[in-house]
Design an enzyme around this catalytic site. Structure first.
Site, PDB file in Angstrom:
ATOM      1  N   LYS A 113       0.825  -1.213   0.000  1.00 52.42           N
ATOM      2  CA  LYS A 113       0.000   0.000   0.000  1.00 52.42           C
ATOM      3  C   LYS A 113       0.861   1.267   0.000  1.00 52.42           C
ATOM      4  O   LYS A 113       0.426   2.312  -0.474  1.00 52.42           O
ATOM      5  CB  LYS A 113      -0.926   0.021   1.222  1.00 52.42           C
TER       6      LYS A 113
HETATM    7  C1  LIG Z   1      -4.254  -4.761   0.094  1.00 51.02           C
HETATM    8  C2  LIG Z   1      -3.415  -6.002   0.024  1.00 51.02           C
HETATM    9  C3  LIG Z   1      -3.622  -6.989  -0.961  1.00 51.02           C
HETATM   10  C4  LIG Z   1      -4.746  -6.925  -1.973  1.00 51.02           C
HETATM   11  O1  LIG Z   1      -4.541  -5.939  -2.944  1.00 51.02           O
HETATM   12  P1  LIG Z   1      -5.773  -5.403  -3.840  1.00 51.02           P
HETATM   13  O2  LIG Z   1      -5.232  -4.260  -4.604  1.00 51.02           O
HETATM   14  O3  LIG Z   1      -6.822  -4.985  -2.831  1.00 51.02           O
HETATM   15  O4  LIG Z   1      -6.228  -6.521  -4.700  1.00 51.02           O
HETATM   16  C5  LIG Z   1      -2.751  -8.076  -0.991  1.00 51.02           C
HETATM   17  N1  LIG Z   1      -1.750  -8.203  -0.078  1.00 51.02           N
HETATM   18  C6  LIG Z   1      -1.539  -7.280   0.893  1.00 51.02           C
HETATM   19  C7  LIG Z   1      -0.438  -7.499   1.868  1.00 51.02           C
HETATM   20  C8  LIG Z   1      -2.353  -6.142   0.985  1.00 51.02           C
HETATM   21  O5  LIG Z   1      -2.131  -5.240   1.968  1.00 51.02           O
END
Ligand SMILES: *Cc1c(COP(=O)(O)O)cnc(C)c1O
Length: 497
Positions: A113
């Site tokens: 993120k």
């Molecule tokens: C948010 C997240 C995901 C999923 O990603 P999306 O863009 O929502 O499909 C996968 N792994 C981790 C560690 C995340 O924080």
């Protein structure tokens, strides 16, 4: 280049408007009016550029209303080694046989993120200035863990912004809680809610749409904006790392220019894998986009059958950031696949709202199956995969990434496809030390979050991310726990209203 709404193709706004606003008034998501192209020559030129330079190049294609200086300001503030523990910003690690792990967790909160949330505050404040909003931007976030901390780190001390994060008192891991209650910055506030994630989320939504609050804010020179993954300002930065890593593989002689690769993504809200789809449509040679899910396998079924059906049991898994039954960014993909037919999108999504279900047309089903492969695995397979990767390659992956590795192994087994492949690695294993340790060795259930980190370090020999190690000595700044009905008062008080 302008942006349309998936629910009303006649909407026509600049990228600054789309990013400042977050979501279209009709409830649709903003999508670019056309997908800009990059050439093989561009890819070659990107090879010896830094990550911020590559990001500036990709942004110049999407944010055509931003000046070069504005884009530079955003990328240079976000992607520096002040915020990331590697100058490369993300790393490509070779796992086996032409398979690379794209490590997207070298940012301040150790999850992918950060790749978008480090830059979003600069994109939002620059957008607000460009469209002359002249208001201080207030970001409200309800979080089940990862997003809240990444948003706090991104917005902390960014001029012209305030951020408030609400989390369920008993709904986040100890490490995630520690990360949030010790948050630094003069423009941040963090508060626990007596309730679950849905209570926090509903509370935030009702404050967002409360016209009394809106008036109060406006009178005092504030406005709300959104940091969640439906904002185009979170999606665009994710396209960058797919373009960047393809250019890197060519530059390092690992692939030929023009050679196709597969991209595997552990998926929840469909944001990360959608960014890979945009990279492909821009001209990055991609064979299959492989969508990996945990036991909440609504996307696996959808890609394989064309029926999206959220009426199913919700599973709480060891990859919690993928525990999602409504993947909001799918709406953007479907808009592109159905020929930008906004009435079709309105029909499918009102059916999803009313009955939790919709079925796409045969044409869309065909394209879905051509572009994507989808699979899932459960917690025991995820743990077995963590152990196997560690035993075979001394590589430790987190629980989310392991889902992707397992689904990719199944894909290779089934298809015998040996195309070189990038697997998105979305979190540092230290962020989920408990589950990773359970997979690798015996653990003592009485260990606290820092003992778990030390133990994982002992087992794996992988460096502990500085930001997690330092938490142990950080002062607790936010100890409030409130009832969900008091969230509105908390927001107004934090803003001094
Ligand atoms: C948010 C997240 C995901 C999923 O990603 P999306 O863009 O929502 O499909 C996968 N792994 C981790 C560690 C995340 O924080």
């Amino acid at each position: 280049m302008y942006y349309k709404s998936t629910r009303d193709s006649s909407v026509n706004v600049t990228s600054a408007q789309a990013i400042a606003q977050g979501i279209s008034k009709d409830g649709g998501l903003f999508v670019p009016s056309e997908i800009p192209k990059i050439t093989f020559n561009d890819i070659k030129n990107l090879g010896d550029m830094s990550y911020p330079d590559r990001a500036a190049f990709v942004f110049s294609k999407y944010l055509t209303d931003f000046s070069e200086a504005e884009i530079r300001y955003c990328v240079d503030n976000a992607y520096s080694d002040k915020n990331f523990d590697t100058k490369n910003i993300c790393e490509l690690a070779h796992l086996f046989d032409g398979t690379y792990m794209l490590e997207l967790w070298h940012g301040p909160t150790c999850a992918f993120k950060d790749m978008a949330l480090q830059i979003l505050p600069y994109l939002i404040t620059t957008s607000a200035k460009k469209i002359k909003l002249n208001k201080k931007i207030v970001i409200l976030v309800a979080t089940s863990g990862d997003t809240g901390k990444a948003a706090l780190e991104g917005f902390k001390d960014v001029e012209g912004t305030q951020i408030m994060v609400f989390y369920p008192a008993d709904g986040v891991s100890k490490m995630q809680k520690k990360q949030m209650i010790t948050q630094e910055g003069e423009n941040v506030a963090v508060c626990a809610i007596n309730g679950n994630f849905d209570d926090a989320q509903n509370g935030v939504k009702s404050i967002f749409t409360d016209s009394e609050v809106e008036n109060e804010l406006s009178k005092n020179g504030f406005m709300f904006s959104s940091a969640n993954s439906i904002n185009w300002g979170r999606l665009a930065p994710q396209i960058v790392y797919y373009v960047s890593s393809y250019a890197q593989l060519v530059y390092n002689g690992k692939i030929e220019l023009g050679e196709k690769i597969n991209i595997v993504v552990p998926t929840g809200n469909f944001g990360n894998i959608l960014a890979a789809y945009y990279a492909k449509k821009m001209g990055i040679p991609v064979n299959k986009l492989i969508c990996a899910s945990n036991s909440n396998n609504v996307l696996t079924d959808f890609i394989n059958t064309g029926v999206y059906d959220r009426n199913r049991k919700f599973h709480t898994t060891i990859s919690p950031s993928m525990d999602i039954l409504i993947s909001s960014n799918l709406e953007r993909l479907l808009y592109h696949l159905c020929g930008e037919d906004d009435s079709q999108i309105r029909e499918w999504f009102s059916s999803l709202y009313d009955c939790g279900k919709y079925e796409v047309s045969d044409e869309v089903k065909d394209v879905l199956r051509k572009e994507f492969y989808a699979g899932f695995c459960d917690d025991s397979q995820t743990k077995a995969c963590i152990k196997e990767q560690f035993d075979k390659y001394s590589y430790v992956c987190d629980t989310h990434t392991a889902v992707a590795v397992k689904v990719y192994e199944d894909y290779r087994e089934k298809t015998k496809d040996k195309t070189k492949t990038i697997i998105a690695s979305t979190a540092s294993p230290y962020k989920f030390s408990n589950s990773v340790l359970v997979a690798l060795s015996e653990i003592d259930q009485a260990m606290d979050e820092f003992e778990l980190v030390d133990k994982l370090n002992e087992v794996s020999k992988l460096d502990i991310p500085k930001s997690l190690a330092e938490l142990k000595y950080k002062e607790i700044r936010f100890n409030d726990t409130i009832e969900k009905n008091d969230m509105k008062a908390f927001v107004l008080k934090s803003l001094g209203i």
